[in-house]
Design a protein around this motif. Structure first.
Motif, mmCIF file in Angstrom:
data_model
loop_
_atom_site.group_PDB
_atom_site.id
_atom_site.type_symbol
_atom_site.label_atom_id
_atom_site.label_comp_id
_atom_site.label_asym_id
_atom_site.label_seq_id
_atom_site.Cartn_x
_atom_site.Cartn_y
_atom_site.Cartn_z
ATOM 1 N N VAL A 256 14.942 -18.328 -57.319
ATOM 2 C CA VAL A 256 14.431 -19.280 -56.335
ATOM 3 C C VAL A 256 14.154 -20.630 -56.998
ATOM 4 C CG1 VAL A 256 12.466 -19.823 -54.839
ATOM 5 C CG2 VAL A 256 13.532 -17.564 -54.746
ATOM 6 N N ARG A 257 13.502 -20.548 -58.172
ATOM 7 C CA ARG A 257 13.207 -21.799 -58.883
ATOM 8 C C ARG A 257 14.479 -22.559 -59.225
ATOM 9 N NH1 ARG A 257 8.583 -22.715 -62.593
ATOM 10 N NH2 ARG A 257 10.261 -23.731 -63.716
ATOM 11 N N TRP B 270 11.280 -8.760 -59.345
ATOM 12 C CA TRP B 270 10.517 -9.863 -58.747
ATOM 13 C C TRP B 270 10.611 -11.114 -59.615
ATOM 14 C CZ3 TRP B 270 9.733 -10.139 -53.998
ATOM 15 C CH2 TRP B 270 9.417 -9.017 -53.231
ATOM 16 N N THR B 271 10.480 -10.903 -60.915
ATOM 17 C CA THR B 271 10.584 -12.054 -61.820
ATOM 18 C C THR B 271 11.973 -12.694 -61.716
ATOM 19 O OG1 THR B 271 9.132 -10.814 -63.280
ATOM 20 C CG2 THR B 271 10.133 -12.805 -64.191
ATOM 21 N N ASP C 10 15.806 -24.214 -56.222
ATOM 22 C CA ASP C 10 14.978 -25.389 -55.948
ATOM 23 C C ASP C 10 15.367 -26.558 -56.823
ATOM 24 O OD1 ASP C 10 13.463 -24.696 -53.919
ATOM 25 O OD2 ASP C 10 11.562 -24.503 -55.010
ATOM 26 N N ARG D 140 13.505 -18.096 -70.827
ATOM 27 C CA ARG D 140 13.534 -16.828 -70.105
ATOM 28 C C ARG D 140 12.900 -15.717 -70.940
ATOM 29 N NH1 ARG D 140 19.614 -17.109 -67.502
ATOM 30 N NH2 ARG D 140 19.144 -18.798 -66.044
ATOM 31 N N VAL E 294 13.967 -12.605 -59.116
ATOM 32 C CA VAL E 294 14.068 -13.317 -57.837
ATOM 33 C C VAL E 294 13.341 -14.670 -57.935
ATOM 34 C CG1 VAL E 294 13.323 -13.325 -55.418
ATOM 35 C CG2 VAL E 294 14.417 -11.291 -56.396
ATOM 36 N N ALA E 295 12.146 -14.641 -58.562
ATOM 37 C CA ALA E 295 11.404 -15.891 -58.717
ATOM 38 C C ALA E 295 12.222 -16.904 -59.513
ATOM 39 C CB ALA E 295 10.070 -15.628 -59.406
ATOM 40 N N ALA E 296 12.864 -16.419 -60.578
ATOM 41 C CA ALA E 296 13.680 -17.333 -61.404
ATOM 42 C C ALA E 296 14.822 -17.919 -60.578
ATOM 43 C CB ALA E 296 14.226 -16.581 -62.611
#
Lengths: 357, 257
Positions: free
Chosen positions: A137-138, A130-131, A141, A19, A133-135
């Motif tokens: 989501v990943r 945004w970063t 997943d 991170r 949120v991306a983390a």
């Protein structure tokens, strides 16, 4: 990405390091356009941006675990993203407060520095959440993938267990007719004190051990099948000494290969029941087991009455086909052919795989 | 009183000898004058020796004990011998026929012997067995209810093969014969059965095999999809390029599909 998953349950240094690395890279990317507006040397600018990023990572990681229990109305992901968004201006202000040299005017009094704070905050607010949120989501997943994998594993494990249970069920049931007829013969031998009696009893025990599912001790090698069939044929020969002749030729190198329980016995029982037994004069059963390249070929040929007279094979062979399919997928074949002048030849062919010890 | 005589019929020599030995013990005056290995021999020996009593194994190759018994009819006392087979035992228990269950127990044999001795002493006629035997044969025949065929016997090239019913894609009528389109280890193959389609269809599992045309029946498990016309339909198969016609008469079967 199982690491992302495990971090959900336990603190993982590798995840934190990754991170931090991501934050550093995002900070570096932000420095490109920011560098055009700042008259600060790039490394110093990057250090400021990276510090903001690091604070975001800290907020994100702390809120991931703390507070341990959240009220129902608050979603943890929202808390984390909000935390990152708050950390950005807070950190930017701190940087500018603490980087102001002693005696210098405060940053809000210097227009360049004030616009620096604004720009850095804007960039941070744009990129940080945004970063985050991306983390998230990943992570979701990876968790889903991991769970799907776990489900798949569980499913295949369940399928295997179901299959084992079916195999156990499918093992031939000892017909009472066979059992009592055989026992009657054993009793006859015992009554007259025949020296044959002990050997016959041993054969019966061997047969029952294999044929009664509850007594079957697993481990299905061709060698075991051959022993079982030898026991069965010895019993049948005792019962019909004048009507049953048989021969058995086995390539000894195949004894240790995997062979589903009851495969050979089903073929031989079938030959006796539908071929030899209905024939007044009986007949012969010739069993050959040989290698064909990487495969094993079992042939059971009888000179009995043939299909036409004894009707069609029963459930035993249908079950055997299913069992072979369960064990070898589509890589096993069962063929039945009429023989001239009479009788039936059954062939089973499957890959010769060494059975696991 | 002359010595009673007996015939023992059983395809298993050890069991013939054992029963002869047990009879010698339970009924010393009885003379076993004939032994037979199957129903045909039992009838021949009976005609030659005319014994008073016949011990007949139910399950024998060729002509069974029950069939032999109906040929012997009322000319001898009959005792059936059967291994434990629930159907046979049930059938006997319902009728007034004498029977022994293998392995034969001495106490049970002694009962049978004393019954036979009483009947002989009272010079009672032999039990009327015709109806009983017919009933018995029917019951033993019914013991295994007819199942739908899981294999059919067909000509593949020069060889006679057994084809697993679930490997059949469809059946096509060919005058007196039926052409069978099946998968020989996954490869499309053709075979010929000397049975008319209608007759063959009657023996197959009706849940899987349905007639779709005057001359065609399909295995539903081999169907990939069905396209509907206005009054007919076409069946497309999973493992074959050709499609099958569904005629108007049979199209109703696919209404709900």
């Amino acid at each position: 990405m199982p690491a992302a998953v495990t971090s959900i349950t336990r603190f993982d240094a590798a995840v934190l390091l990754r991170r931090i690395a991501v934050a550093a890279v995002v900070a570096m990317a932000a420095c490109g356009p920011l560098g055009l507006l700042f008259d600060v040397p790039l490394p110093a600018l990057w250090l400021r941006a990276a510090t903001v990023g690091l604070a975001g990572v800290l907020a994100f990681s702390i809120l991931e675990r703390w507070p341990r229990r959240l009220p129902k109305r608050v979603a943890r992901w929202a808390l984390q993203v909000g935390g990152v968004a708050l950390a950005v201006p807070f950190t930017t202000l701190s940087i500018y407060l603490f980087s102001t040299e002693v005696g210098a005017p405060p940053f809000w009094a210097v227009p360049e520095r004030l616009s620096g704070v604004a720009l850095l905050t804007m960039a941070g607010l744009l990129l940080g959440p945004w970063t985050a949120v991306a983390a998230l989501v990943r992570q979701k997943d990876a968790l889903a993938r991991h769970q799907a994998l776990a489900f798949d594993l569980e499913r295949s494990e369940l399928a295997r267990q179901a299959l084992d249970a079916r195999l156990k069920l499918m093992q031939a049931q000892v017909a009472p007719h066979f059992l009592f007829n055989t026992l009657a013969n054993v009793q006859a031998l015992v009554d007259v004190g025949s020296p044959q009696a002990p050997a016959v009893l041993r054969s019966l025990t061997a047969y029952l051990r294999a044929a009664v599912p509850q007594l079957h001790d697993g481990g299905d090698t061709l060698g075991q099948e051959v022993r079982l069939v030898e026991a069965y044929l010895a019993l049948m020969h005792m019962r019909m000494p004048d009507r049953l002749r048989y021969s058995l030729h086995v390539d000894a190198s195949l004894e240790s290969i995997l062979c589903p329980a009851m495969t050979l016995l089903t073929l031989v029982e079938n030959a006796v029941r539908h071929g030899i037994d209905p024939a007044e004069e009986g007949g012969s059963i010739d069993i050959g087991i040989e290698r064909r390249g990487t495969r094993c070929l079992i042939r059971v040929a009888d000179s009995g009455v043939g299909f036409s007279q004894s009707g069609l094979p029963g459930t035993g062979l249908a079950t055997l086909r299913e069992r072979l399919a369960l064990t070898f997928g589509g890589d096993a074949q069962l063929r039945l052919m009429a023989r001239q002048p009479q009788g039936v030849c059954a062939e089973v062919e499957f890959p010769a795989l060494e059975s696991m010890p | 009183m002359n010595h009673p005589t007996a015939l023992i019929a059983d395809d298993e020599p050890l069991l013939r000898d054992a029963l002869a030995r047990q009879l010698a013990q339970a009924w010393p005056e009885l003379r076993v004058v004939a032994q037979a290995r199957n129903g045909r021999e039992a009838i021949e020996q009976f005609e030659a020796m005319a014994p008073d009593i016949c011990f007949l194994d139910v399950h024998m190759p060729g002509i069974s004990g029950v069939e032999a018994a109906s040929r012997i009819g009322r000319r001898a006392h009959l005792v059936f011998v059967t291994a434990h087979d629930q159907y046979a035992v049930q059938a006997f228990a319902q009728g007034a026929l004498d029977y022994l269950v293998k392995p034969v127990e001495m106490a049970r044999l002694a009962d049978t012997v004393s019954r036979l001795q009483e009947r002989r002493a009272a010079a009672l006629p032999v039990t009327q067995t015709d109806a009983l035997l017919r009933q018995l044969a029917a019951q033993l025949g019914r013991a295994a209810p007819p199942r739908p065929l899981s294999w059919i016997y067909a000509q593949v090239g020069q060889a006679l093969r057994l084809i697993p019913a679930d490997q059949i894609d469809y059946l096509r009528s060919d005058t007196k014969y039926t052409a069978v389109a099946w998968r020989d280890n996954g490869q499309p193959a053709e075979a010929l059965v000397r049975t008319p389609l209608k007759e063959l269809l009657a023996q197959l599992d009706g849940d899987h095999f349905v007639q779709v045309h005057r001359a065609v029946a399909v295995n539903l498990r081999a169907v990939s999809h069905i396209t509907r016309g206005s009054e007919t339909a076409t069946i497309h198969l999973k493992h074959r390029a050709e499609s099958l016609p569904v005629s108007r008469t049979f199209v109703h079967q696919f209404r709900q599909m």
